[in-house]
Motif scaffolding. Structure first.
Motif, PDB file in Angstrom:
ATOM      1  N   LYS A 181       0.832  -1.209   0.000  1.00  0.00           N
ATOM      2  CA  LYS A 181       0.000   0.000   0.000  1.00  0.00           C
ATOM      3  C   LYS A 181       0.862   1.253   0.000  1.00  0.00           C
ATOM      4  N   ASP A 182       1.873   1.274   0.854  1.00  0.00           N
ATOM      5  CA  ASP A 182       2.730   2.456   0.930  1.00  0.00           C
ATOM      6  C   ASP A 182       3.520   2.678  -0.358  1.00  0.00           C
ATOM      7  N   LEU A 183       3.778   1.597  -1.095  1.00  0.00           N
ATOM      8  CA  LEU A 183       4.490   1.711  -2.370  1.00  0.00           C
ATOM      9  C   LEU A 183       3.540   1.982  -3.532  1.00  0.00           C
ATOM     10  N   GLY A 184       2.246   2.098  -3.222  1.00  0.00           N
ATOM     11  CA  GLY A 184       1.275   2.454  -4.257  1.00  0.00           C
ATOM     12  C   GLY A 184       0.649   1.285  -4.983  1.00  0.00           C
ATOM     13  N   ASP A 185       0.931   0.055  -4.565  1.00  0.00           N
ATOM     14  CA  ASP A 185       0.371  -1.125  -5.224  1.00  0.00           C
ATOM     15  C   ASP A 185      -0.841  -1.585  -4.410  1.00  0.00           C
ATOM     16  N   GLU A 186      -1.949  -0.885  -4.579  1.00  0.00           N
ATOM     17  CA  GLU A 186      -3.116  -1.145  -3.746  1.00  0.00           C
ATOM     18  C   GLU A 186      -3.780  -2.485  -4.081  1.00  0.00           C
ATOM     19  N   LYS A 187      -3.699  -2.928  -5.313  1.00  0.00           N
ATOM     20  CA  LYS A 187      -4.309  -4.208  -5.687  1.00  0.00           C
ATOM     21  C   LYS A 187      -3.641  -5.359  -4.928  1.00  0.00           C
ATOM     22  N   ARG A 188      -2.319  -5.383  -4.936  1.00  0.00           N
ATOM     23  CA  ARG A 188      -1.616  -6.435  -4.207  1.00  0.00           C
ATOM     24  C   ARG A 188      -1.759  -6.259  -2.705  1.00  0.00           C
ATOM     25  N   ALA A 189      -1.850  -5.023  -2.254  1.00  0.00           N
ATOM     26  CA  ALA A 189      -2.085  -4.786  -0.833  1.00  0.00           C
ATOM     27  C   ALA A 189      -3.418  -5.383  -0.409  1.00  0.00           C
ATOM     28  N   LEU A 190      -4.451  -5.222  -1.252  1.00  0.00           N
ATOM     29  CA  LEU A 190      -5.762  -5.783  -0.943  1.00  0.00           C
ATOM     30  C   LEU A 190      -5.705  -7.307  -0.912  1.00  0.00           C
ATOM     31  N   GLU A 191      -5.005  -7.915  -1.853  1.00  0.00           N
ATOM     32  CA  GLU A 191      -4.866  -9.372  -1.867  1.00  0.00           C
ATOM     33  C   GLU A 191      -4.212  -9.860  -0.572  1.00  0.00           C
ATOM     34  N   ALA A 192      -3.162  -9.169  -0.143  1.00  0.00           N
ATOM     35  CA  ALA A 192      -2.431  -9.601   1.052  1.00  0.00           C
ATOM     36  C   ALA A 192      -3.247  -9.404   2.321  1.00  0.00           C
ATOM     37  N   VAL A 193      -3.952  -8.271   2.430  1.00  0.00           N
ATOM     38  CA  VAL A 193      -4.723  -8.025   3.654  1.00  0.00           C
ATOM     39  C   VAL A 193      -5.899  -8.995   3.734  1.00  0.00           C
ATOM     40  N   ARG A 194      -6.425  -9.411   2.592  1.00  0.00           N
ATOM     41  CA  ARG A 194      -7.478 -10.428   2.617  1.00  0.00           C
ATOM     42  C   ARG A 194      -6.932 -11.776   3.057  1.00  0.00           C
ATOM     43  N   LYS A 195      -5.692 -12.063   2.709  1.00  0.00           N
ATOM     44  CA  LYS A 195      -5.050 -13.277   3.227  1.00  0.00           C
ATOM     45  C   LYS A 195      -4.990 -13.219   4.751  1.00  0.00           C
ATOM     46  N   ALA A 196      -4.567 -12.054   5.280  1.00  0.00           N
ATOM     47  CA  ALA A 196      -4.467 -11.900   6.733  1.00  0.00           C
ATOM     48  C   ALA A 196      -5.827 -12.093   7.394  1.00  0.00           C
ATOM     49  N   ARG A 197      -6.871 -11.516   6.812  1.00  0.00           N
ATOM     50  CA  ARG A 197      -8.204 -11.611   7.410  1.00  0.00           C
ATOM     51  C   ARG A 197      -8.810 -12.991   7.264  1.00  0.00           C
ATOM     52  N   ASP A 198      -8.451 -13.723   6.232  1.00  0.00           N
ATOM     53  CA  ASP A 198      -8.955 -15.082   6.085  1.00  0.00           C
ATOM     54  C   ASP A 198      -8.428 -15.972   7.212  1.00  0.00           C
ATOM     55  N   ILE A 199      -7.194 -15.693   7.642  1.00  0.00           N
ATOM     56  CA  ILE A 199      -6.576 -16.450   8.728  1.00  0.00           C
ATOM     57  C   ILE A 199      -7.069 -15.951  10.081  1.00  0.00           C
ATOM     58  N   TYR A 200      -7.243 -14.642  10.192  1.00  0.00           N
ATOM     59  CA  TYR A 200      -7.549 -13.970  11.458  1.00  0.00           C
ATOM     60  C   TYR A 200      -8.702 -12.997  11.198  1.00  0.00           C
ATOM     61  N   PRO A 201      -9.947 -13.493  11.115  1.00  0.00           N
ATOM     62  CA  PRO A 201     -11.084 -12.644  10.735  1.00  0.00           C
ATOM     63  C   PRO A 201     -11.331 -11.469  11.682  1.00  0.00           C
TER      64      PRO A 201
END
Length: 222
Positions: A181-201
């Protein structure tokens, strides 16, 4: 223009102070050789005949079963408080090395990072990873130090190593999301944060970030 890293710094500062372990960005294989080879004598670990192998804890079936049960409980936790208690237990379960020497070096690395002696912290963590390349907390901690040195490429590379070895490491996925996100790649940031939430809702910080990014990347629902 430099990326806005205020949120990221706060996240990694918590990792250092707490002495705790953190999709396309994570599609790498474990490295055979740690890329930082300059290790001071104090950081070199020479296991003696009486020393338990550094990676022996990671291979214990009982520990694996305990982690499976904890991650299942984390996913099913009904409240944030209940989930936080389980997450704390997971962090502890992921941390042990089975080696007193490695644990001492981890403590020294944390002290160095808190004192902002980042070069020493990296050298100490290099020494650990040379002996025990599957030490999740060392990869995660070194990613933290690299981030604080504004070395975002190496920070991401180390976080990829964490999720390659333990795909359920929600803190590492959150770190990947924040850097992307800080590097401006919001699409990949969204993919990664969804990974985190899938593990830890119930991961509050990840939930808030997912809401913001989903609007930015996918737009508001009609």
């Amino acid at each position: 223009m430099f990326p806005d890293t205020r949120g990221m710094r706060a996240f990694f500062a918590v990792l250092i102070l707490a002495f705790s372990p953190l999709a396309a960005l994570a599609q790498t294989t474990p490295q055979e050789v740690v890329p930082h080879e300059t290790v001071p004598p104090a950081a070199k670990v020479e296991p003696g005949p009486e020393q338990k192998p550094a990676n022996s804890v990671a291979t214990e079936p009982d520990r694996d079963k305990r982690l499976d049960a904890l991650f299942a409980a984390l996913k099913a936790a009904p409240t944030q408080d209940a989930a936080k208690d389980i997450a704390d237990r997971i962090d502890i379960a992921l941390t042990p090395s089975g080696s007193d020497t490695v644990d001492l070096l981890m403590s020294r690395a944390a002290t160095a990072a808190q004192a902002k002696d980042y070069d020493l912290a990296v050298q100490l963590l290099d020494g650990i990873l040379t002996v025990d390349p599957d030490h999740l907390d060392a990869w995660n901690r070194r990613a933290t130090v690299f981030y604080l040195q504004e070395d975002y490429a190496d920070a991401l590379a180390d976080l990829r190593q964490v999720v390659t070895r333990e795909p359920r490491h929600y803190a590492a996925w959150m770190g990947i999301a924040l850097i992307a996100k800080d590097l401006g790649d919001e699409k990949r940031a969204l993919e990664a944060v969804r990974k985190a939430r899938d593990i830890y809702p119930q991961f509050e910080q990840a939930e808030e970030m997912e809401k913001t990014l989903s609007i930015s990347v996918e737009g508001r629902p009609i």
